[in-house]
Design an enzyme around this catalytic site. Structure first.
Site, PDB file in Angstrom:
ATOM      1  N   ASP A   9       0.796  -1.224   0.000  1.00  0.00           N
ATOM      2  CA  ASP A   9       0.000   0.000   0.000  1.00  0.00           C
ATOM      3  C   ASP A   9       0.830   1.276   0.000  1.00  0.00           C
ATOM      4  OD1 ASP A   9      -2.346  -1.355  -0.186  1.00  0.00           O
ATOM      5  OD2 ASP A   9      -2.795  -1.342   1.934  1.00  0.00           O
ATOM      6  N   GLY A  19       4.270   1.321  -1.411  1.00  0.00           N
ATOM      7  CA  GLY A  19       5.093   1.302  -2.608  1.00  0.00           C
ATOM      8  C   GLY A  19       4.326   1.263  -3.906  1.00  0.00           C
ATOM      9  N   ASN A  78     -10.531  -0.435  -0.545  1.00  0.00           N
ATOM     10  CA  ASN A  78     -11.565  -0.875   0.385  1.00  0.00           C
ATOM     11  C   ASN A  78     -11.134  -0.792   1.844  1.00  0.00           C
ATOM     12  OD1 ASN A  78      -9.864  -3.081  -0.754  1.00  0.00           O
ATOM     13  ND2 ASN A  78     -10.802  -4.289   0.872  1.00  0.00           N
ATOM     14  N   TYR A  79      -9.833  -0.688   2.106  1.00  0.00           N
ATOM     15  CA  TYR A  79      -9.352  -0.692   3.496  1.00  0.00           C
ATOM     16  C   TYR A  79      -8.939   0.705   3.945  1.00  0.00           C
ATOM     17  CZ  TYR A  79      -9.262  -5.523   5.154  1.00  0.00           C
ATOM     18  OH  TYR A  79      -9.625  -6.761   5.640  1.00  0.00           O
ATOM     19  N   TYR A  92      -6.568   2.534   7.047  1.00  0.00           N
ATOM     20  CA  TYR A  92      -5.519   2.251   8.027  1.00  0.00           C
ATOM     21  C   TYR A  92      -5.220   3.502   8.840  1.00  0.00           C
ATOM     22  CZ  TYR A  92      -4.723  -1.804   5.035  1.00  0.00           C
ATOM     23  OH  TYR A  92      -4.895  -2.949   4.312  1.00  0.00           O
ATOM     24  N   ASP A 139      14.928   4.407  13.276  1.00  0.00           N
ATOM     25  CA  ASP A 139      16.326   4.837  13.191  1.00  0.00           C
ATOM     26  C   ASP A 139      16.776   5.153  14.608  1.00  0.00           C
ATOM     27  OD1 ASP A 139      18.772   5.989  12.682  1.00  0.00           O
ATOM     28  OD2 ASP A 139      18.075   7.245  11.034  1.00  0.00           O
ATOM     29  N   TYR A 169      20.009  -4.258   2.087  1.00  0.00           N
ATOM     30  CA  TYR A 169      20.549  -3.467   3.191  1.00  0.00           C
ATOM     31  C   TYR A 169      21.374  -4.341   4.127  1.00  0.00           C
ATOM     32  CZ  TYR A 169      16.584  -0.489   1.696  1.00  0.00           C
ATOM     33  OH  TYR A 169      15.683   0.251   0.980  1.00  0.00           O
ATOM     34  N   ASP A 178      25.804   3.052  14.324  1.00  0.00           N
ATOM     35  CA  ASP A 178      24.601   3.762  13.892  1.00  0.00           C
ATOM     36  C   ASP A 178      23.707   2.739  13.206  1.00  0.00           C
ATOM     37  OD1 ASP A 178      22.718   5.566  13.080  1.00  0.00           O
ATOM     38  OD2 ASP A 178      24.052   6.777  11.836  1.00  0.00           O
TER      39      ASP A 178
END
Length: 646
Positions: free
Chosen positions: A303, A305, A385-386, A388, A445, A573, A595
């Protein structure tokens, strides 16, 4: 128009969006068929943020995916502001493995409807079902992302699928009347139908799915009012994007793709504001369906991307979406034509009571207790339809909570009433809702007391009766340091949590300061390991991922999710190399005392029930981040006694 930005992490402003369009036009990158498929603020470098001070110039880089609707080719153009220069242009390799298309445009939704209804094969299929022109005119042809299955006629083309739903009247809910077995695949660039699959004919469910007052009848009158008042105003203050509430400080941002983004989250323990999270958002979610029918086996919506969560944000209304003394934040994004679009009141912020925070009664002494409250920062997005809702809660005791609220209308097909199906449940006569999942991925993060963090996996451990447990009553806990980038699984039977800690700071007991991530431990992706969705949504195969920080690594399924064959995002990643010593090959990036970014996957697996129809009560999921030795004692001891007879 002024650029109007006040901090480097602010969401895009109307002035910036207009300026970017002007720069791209001046560079000859626009034209009558070019559309703005995506526009995102590039993550500011952390060293730049650390050095920046209020009043200093603000430098921003904005990435825009330009889609030429005439050719299907896309270009990622990065504009530097305030300089007003095109820093780079990069072709999006949609026709080269592993492929990937930009998210869909709003204008393409209407295009799907027109293409389907003009197709002779679709019209013939509708006629075989006994539907004439009046029914066809009211039909709803849903625009649905096709996934990736390696079909030669779809590779490199901007494809979309469509399922058909009927309406009895223009205001009728179409989701109650699915036309089973009929799937249309479309090439949006050339406006042609690639394929029509007419698998089977099933009677269309006749019962309506409307839930407005006219359909439901008179509202109940038994509920008495609950009034929420703050006669002295709210406890928070807002300065631009900066929010201060009790011990908390943070900045509210917004992204076309991620929706709500929180930056610079810190907690003041009396010695100054200490960082907890550098940035927090929910940058992706996947909704895979477990149905084997031709009509739905390919469904696995991303939803963010494929459709953009932020672009589909609601304008929130006082009194129902948010209750109390509200502060709203508007959201600004680029429309399909690149001009600024404002979603008023896209983000809601308010305080709410949350019951008892602490309490104790000593014999012969008055009971002492204090009430909890929380700061709520939320937004809602509607994707088809959804609906969020994403709710970030900040508590007086230093806890952070994220709660996702799934509601809206379940996606249905049709079957013979009363039949049993292993992959769907009958929720109304002849109306069957497939089993499916909603798997959200939060990106945290980490910055617990600075930029050098680690993650410990903490399990509860039973001890057999013996020398270490002579009376049989003992149990303990075990910490396992995460030393390599990768994914981890929750285990509720072991009470598994993850501690994100500082490699540099300790508390008064000499222990590292930490925040504890407490998962719900619900199922991750249930599709088979070799299913196409498992490659595309690899992030959803684990509950937790730990990676070394990468400035452009925001999206767990990669940047070009739509029609991508898979393997992008978190798998890359995790494998990204760090800095090797002189003459040595670089190994994976460090995650122990470094980090780091923590990614957490959560969400419900939905076996639909009749009570979910015609509109679904909210399904809740999420996680907690609790201070664990981050503070030296309960930080809410000084709360006032608010005892009241009311």
């Amino acid at each position: 128009m002024s650029l109007e930005v006040t901090h480097p992490t602010d969401g895009l402003t109307p002035g910036e969006i207009s300026r970017v369009r002007e720069v791209l036009d001046g560079a000859g990158l626009l034209g009558p068929t070019v559309r703005f498929a995506q526009q995102l603020l590039c993550e500011p470098p952390k060293d730049y943020l650390a050095a920046w001070r209020p009043g200093a110039p603000i430098e921003r880089r904005i990435s825009t995916i330009l889609l030429d609707t005439a050719t299907g080719r896309s270009t990622d153009a990065v504009v530097a502001l305030p300089a007003g220069t095109v820093e780079s242009t990069t072709a999006v390799p949609s026709d080269v493995a592993p492929y990937g298309q930009p998210p869909y445009l709003f204008e393409e939704y209407d295009r799907v409807d027109a293409i389907v209804k003009a197709d002779p094969q679709w019209r013939e299929s509708m006629a075989r079902r006994g539907f004439g022109e009046e029914t066809i005119a009211l039909a709803f042809c849903a625009p649905l992302a096709p996934g990736y299955f390696g079909r030669p006629d779809e590779i490199g083309r901007r494809a979309i699928r469509s399922l058909t739903f009927l309406r009895d009247t223009p205001d009728d809910s179409p989701w109650a009347h699915p036309v089973e077995g009929l799937v249309v695949t479309i090439d949006l660039t050339f406006g042609e139908v690639l394929r029509v699959v007419d698998e089977r004919i099933v009677d269309v469910p006749a019962e309506h799915g409307n839930y407005d007052a006219a359909a439901v009848g008179p509202a109940r009158t038994s509920l008495k009012p609950i009034e929420i008042t703050q006669p002295e105003g709210p406890s928070f203050t807002v300065d631009g994007s900066e929010v201060r509430w009790e011990n908390w400080t943070l900045r509210v941002g917004f992204s076309m793709r991620e929706g709500l983004v929180l930056n610079g989250i810190g907690f003041d323990d009396g010695t100054g504001t200490r960082p907890v999270l550098h940035r927090a958002s929910v940058p992706e979610m996947v909704v895979p369906y477990g149905d084997t029918t031709e009509t739905r086996y390919w469904i696995s919506y991303f939803d963010a991307g494929e459709y953009h969560l932020g672009k589909n944000a609601n304008s929130l209304a006082l009194g129902c979406d948010c209750v109390g003394l509200i502060h709203y934040f508007d959201a600004h994004l680029a429309g399909d034509d690149g001009n600024p679009v404002t979603i008023p009141q896209a983000v809601c912020m308010h305080e709410e009571d949350y019951g008892i925070l602490w309490k104790h009664t000593e014999p012969g002494r008055p009971s002492r207790s204090r009430r909890s409250r929380r700061l709520v920062i939320s937004y809602f997005a509607t994707i088809g339809n959804y609906d969020y809702g994403f709710f970030w809660y900040f508590y007086l005791d230093g806890t952070i909570q994220l709660e996702a609220k799934a509601t809206g209308i379940v996606f249905c097909g049709a079957e013979e009433p009363g039949t049993e199906h292993p992959h769907s449940a009958e929720i109304a006569p002849g109306l069957f809702a497939p089993v499916h999942q909603h798997l959200f991925c939060a990106r945290l993060d980490a910055a617990v007391d600075g930029g050098a963090n680690y993650v410990d996996e903490v399990d509860l451990v039973r001890i057999p009766t013996g020398p270490d447990n002579p009376h049989g009553n003992a149990f303990t806990y075990r910490k396992t340091r995460v030393t390599e980038p990768g994914g981890r699984m929750a285990d509720n039977l072991m009470g598994r949590t993850w501690h994100i800690g500082s490699a540099e700071r300790t508390n008064r007991l000499g222990k590292p300061t930490e925040y504890q991530l407490i998962p719900q431990g619900t199922p991750v992706l249930l599709a088979a390991d070799d299913a196409p969705v498992a490659a595309r949504a690899a992030f959803a195969t684990k509950h937790l991922w730990v990676t070394g920080y990468g400035r452009d690594e925001i999206f767990p399924a990669g940047i070009a999710v739509n029609q991508h064959s898979g393997g992008a995002g978190l798998p890359t990643y995790v494998a990204a190399p760090g800095e090797g010593s002189a003459g040595a090959a670089a190994g994976p990036r460090q995650v122990d005392g470094a980090d780091i970014v923590v990614w957490h996957v959560f969400g419900p697996t939905h076996i639909p029930r009749p009570e979910d129809w015609p509109v679904m009560p909210v399904d809740y999921s999420g996680f907690l981040l609790k201070p664990y030795g981050f503070l030296d004692r309960n930080p809410a001891l000084d709360l006032p006694d608010t005892s009241s007879p009311h």
